[in-house]
Design a protein around this motif. Structure first.
Motif, PDB file in Angstrom:
ATOM      1  N   LEU A 340     -11.589  -6.438   4.070  1.00  0.00           N
ATOM      2  CA  LEU A 340     -10.481  -6.498   3.099  1.00  0.00           C
ATOM      3  C   LEU A 340      -9.375  -5.524   3.486  1.00  0.00           C
ATOM      4  O   LEU A 340      -8.191  -5.855   3.410  1.00  0.00           O
ATOM      5  CB  LEU A 340     -10.971  -6.200   1.677  1.00  0.00           C
ATOM      6  CG  LEU A 340     -11.926  -7.215   1.038  1.00  0.00           C
ATOM      7  CD1 LEU A 340     -11.964  -7.017  -0.476  1.00  0.00           C
ATOM      8  CD2 LEU A 340     -11.569  -8.657   1.341  1.00  0.00           C
ATOM      9  N   LEU A 341      -9.762  -4.314   3.914  1.00  0.00           N
ATOM     10  CA  LEU A 341      -8.720  -3.356   4.296  1.00  0.00           C
ATOM     11  C   LEU A 341      -7.969  -3.837   5.534  1.00  0.00           C
ATOM     12  O   LEU A 341      -6.762  -3.646   5.659  1.00  0.00           O
ATOM     13  CB  LEU A 341      -9.310  -1.965   4.530  1.00  0.00           C
ATOM     14  CG  LEU A 341      -9.616  -1.177   3.253  1.00  0.00           C
ATOM     15  CD1 LEU A 341     -10.313   0.137   3.581  1.00  0.00           C
ATOM     16  CD2 LEU A 341      -8.355  -0.896   2.446  1.00  0.00           C
ATOM     17  N   GLU A 342      -8.682  -4.489   6.448  1.00  0.00           N
ATOM     18  CA  GLU A 342      -7.988  -5.027   7.626  1.00  0.00           C
ATOM     19  C   GLU A 342      -7.029  -6.148   7.214  1.00  0.00           C
ATOM     20  O   GLU A 342      -5.921  -6.257   7.745  1.00  0.00           O
ATOM     21  CB  GLU A 342      -8.986  -5.507   8.675  1.00  0.00           C
ATOM     22  CG  GLU A 342      -9.464  -4.316   9.492  1.00  0.00           C
ATOM     23  CD  GLU A 342     -10.555  -4.624  10.504  1.00  0.00           C
ATOM     24  OE1 GLU A 342     -11.038  -5.782  10.546  1.00  0.00           O
ATOM     25  OE2 GLU A 342     -10.921  -3.688  11.246  1.00  0.00           O
ATOM     26  N   ALA A 343      -7.453  -6.944   6.238  1.00  0.00           N
ATOM     27  CA  ALA A 343      -6.555  -8.006   5.748  1.00  0.00           C
ATOM     28  C   ALA A 343      -5.316  -7.380   5.107  1.00  0.00           C
ATOM     29  O   ALA A 343      -4.185  -7.842   5.325  1.00  0.00           O
ATOM     30  CB  ALA A 343      -7.287  -8.885   4.733  1.00  0.00           C
ATOM     31  N   VAL A 344      -5.503  -6.300   4.346  1.00  0.00           N
ATOM     32  CA  VAL A 344      -4.355  -5.619   3.719  1.00  0.00           C
ATOM     33  C   VAL A 344      -3.444  -5.056   4.816  1.00  0.00           C
ATOM     34  O   VAL A 344      -2.224  -5.214   4.779  1.00  0.00           O
ATOM     35  CB  VAL A 344      -4.828  -4.480   2.771  1.00  0.00           C
ATOM     36  CG1 VAL A 344      -3.641  -3.696   2.235  1.00  0.00           C
ATOM     37  CG2 VAL A 344      -5.665  -5.038   1.619  1.00  0.00           C
ATOM     38  N   ALA A 345      -4.053  -4.418   5.812  1.00  0.00           N
ATOM     39  CA  ALA A 345      -3.267  -3.791   6.883  1.00  0.00           C
ATOM     40  C   ALA A 345      -2.498  -4.832   7.697  1.00  0.00           C
ATOM     41  O   ALA A 345      -1.382  -4.575   8.153  1.00  0.00           O
ATOM     42  CB  ALA A 345      -4.195  -2.983   7.796  1.00  0.00           C
ATOM     43  N   SER A 346      -3.071  -6.025   7.875  1.00  0.00           N
ATOM     44  CA  SER A 346      -2.412  -7.063   8.677  1.00  0.00           C
ATOM     45  C   SER A 346      -1.328  -7.787   7.901  1.00  0.00           C
ATOM     46  O   SER A 346      -0.515  -8.512   8.484  1.00  0.00           O
ATOM     47  CB  SER A 346      -3.427  -8.123   9.120  1.00  0.00           C
ATOM     48  OG  SER A 346      -4.479  -7.495   9.767  1.00  0.00           O
ATOM     49  N   SER A 347      -1.336  -7.633   6.579  1.00  0.00           N
ATOM     50  CA  SER A 347      -0.402  -8.396   5.764  1.00  0.00           C
ATOM     51  C   SER A 347       1.009  -7.806   5.848  1.00  0.00           C
ATOM     52  O   SER A 347       1.199  -6.623   6.081  1.00  0.00           O
ATOM     53  CB  SER A 347      -0.919  -8.387   4.327  1.00  0.00           C
ATOM     54  OG  SER A 347       0.118  -8.240   3.436  1.00  0.00           O
ATOM     55  N   GLU A 348       1.986  -8.670   5.643  1.00  0.00           N
ATOM     56  CA  GLU A 348       3.398  -8.247   5.650  1.00  0.00           C
ATOM     57  C   GLU A 348       3.774  -7.662   4.294  1.00  0.00           C
ATOM     58  O   GLU A 348       4.871  -7.147   4.109  1.00  0.00           O
ATOM     59  CB  GLU A 348       4.295  -9.480   5.876  1.00  0.00           C
ATOM     60  CG  GLU A 348       4.077 -10.162   7.205  1.00  0.00           C
ATOM     61  CD  GLU A 348       4.806  -9.441   8.319  1.00  0.00           C
ATOM     62  OE1 GLU A 348       6.039  -9.416   8.278  1.00  0.00           O
ATOM     63  OE2 GLU A 348       4.118  -8.892   9.216  1.00  0.00           O
TER      64      GLU A 348
END
Ligand code: 3PG
Length: 405
Positions: A340-348
């Protein structure tokens, strides 16, 4: 965004400036050594540095721990850390407003920095007493009060709310930065806006979810960690003995009625885990919610949940994460938090993260640079997300409106 003065509005040269910061840091209970200097660095590199560079005589006020607890220690180490961080001398006196402290303030020259003793060594500090002897005697020697302690702004303590009535008062840079980032997600979030609520405590989760849904802030609330457990129980799921006992111990099961009501009022907008990961014989094992109750402790969200939540995070334009979705300290149960944190970090999207455990997980995963804003606050952030007015911020606003009047 609250209306208050900032460092840009005041003439600082040669002025004695009392600056309230939040240096409260984790402390090793045995060695009494500070374990993490993040907050000291944050205030040091911004507000304190700026005040000193602008020629103010800087008097630092801060608390550490609570009286009677192992982390209640003097501020000597904090002053030493600040000196190291700034690369310039920082004075320290083991006195708060007695003769020693007063003489040290009077001896300050332009640009010099002095750290006073832990404000909580003064017993009246934690009472709502703004006109206390401590406040009066320090205000007498000072020209300006700066509150930079957003992380302690939820406390009506003398050093937070006492000086604003007596001195021209402004917000420091950390206070300003925190409120700006929070206002961005709470006042006019770009949509869709997703809140991820997790962590090892669930008592505030209903209030936050209610506030952000009722006020049109969040489109979706994703629940994990103990919050996820509690919300699952509210939908009628029995999690099994060890997990139900944990919720009982935190005395949060009484919230399930309110959670159910909220979920019924906003159908599909509050997500609960579809599957979970338990620790069975020392190993990670995933179970769908239909397979519950379990005799094993639940330590993470499962793969199907991670996929659903990651999709919603990808589509979001604003994200707030408070509390990790699993016990990431155990390597087998880091998956949910990591993904989830990686998804947050990858998001614009504009992403805001807060709370000690969330920030520690972000650092552990090396994602700090890829999160838009990481708050230094714990309790104050939670109260802000619940829509509470923080006394420290209200005091700064009152001081600004008095100045304009
Ligand atoms: C914090 O660390 O959240 C603040 O410094 C406030 O500390 P407190 O909960 O002891 O008042």
């Amino acid at each position: 965004m609250p209306k208050f003065l900032t460092l840009d509005d005041l003439e600082l040269e040669s002025k004695v400036v009392l600056v309230r910061v939040d240096f409260n840091s984790p402390v090793d209970p045995e060695t009494k050594k500070i374990l993490d200097e993040t907050r000291i660095r944050a205030h040091g590199e911004s507000t304190i540095k700026e005040l000193s560079e602008k020629g103010a005589r800087v008097v630092v006020l801060a608390h550490q721990g609570r009286p009677g607890e192992p982390d209640f220690i003097p501020l000597k180490q904090h002053a030493e850390a600040l000196e190291r961080i700034l690369g310039k001398p920082v004075k320290y006196v083991d006195d708060l407003y007695g003769e020693k402290a007063r003489n040290a303030i009077k001896a300050l020259k332009n640009g010099e920095i002095l750290v006073l003793e832990n404000t909580r060594t003064y017993p009246e500090e934690r009472k709502k007493k703004s006109k206390s002897e401590f406040v009066r005697s320090l205000a007498e020697l000072a020209d300006i009060f700066v509150n930079d302690a957003f992380a302690a702004a939820h406390r009506s303590h003398a050093s937070i709310v006492g000086f604003t009535a007596l001195l021209p008062s402004a917000a420091g840079r950390i206070m300003e930065r925190e409120l700006k980032a929070l206002s961005r997600v709470l006042e006019s979030p770009e949509k869709p806006c997703v809140f991820i609520l997790g962590g090892a405590k669930a008592d505030d989760s209903l209030k936050i979810s209610k506030y952000v849904l009722e006020n049109g802030i969040a489109d979706t609330v994703l629940t994990g960690g103990l919050t996820g457990h509690l919300f699952l129980v509210a939908t009628g799921v029995d999690l099994g003995k060890p997990n139900m006992e944990l919720l009982e111990k935190q005395d949060v099961l009484k919230l399930t009625g309110g959670i159910k009501e909220l979920m019924d009022s906003y159908p599909g907008r509050v997500k609960v885990p579809k599957d979970v990961a338990v620790e069975a014989d020392g190993k990670r094992r995933e179970l769908s919610v239909g397979e519950l109750p379990t005799e094993y402790p639940i330590y993470d969200i499962g793969t199907e949940t991670i996929e659903e939540y990651s999709r919603l995070i990808e589509e979001a334009k604003s994200i707030v994460i408070s509390g990790p979705p699993g016990v990431y300290e155990k390597p087998e149960f880091m998956k949910g938090t990591k993904m989830l944190l990686e998804a947050v970090a990858s998001s614009e999207a504009f992403s805001l993260a807060g709370g000690g455990h969330t920030v520690a997980a972000i650092e552990k995963l090396g994602l700090s640079e890829r999160i838009s804003y990481i708050s230094t606050a714990g309790g104050a952030l939670i109260e802000f997300l619940m829509g509470e007015r923080l006394p420290g911020v209200a005091a700064l606003e009152a001081a600004a409106s008095r100045k304009q009047a």
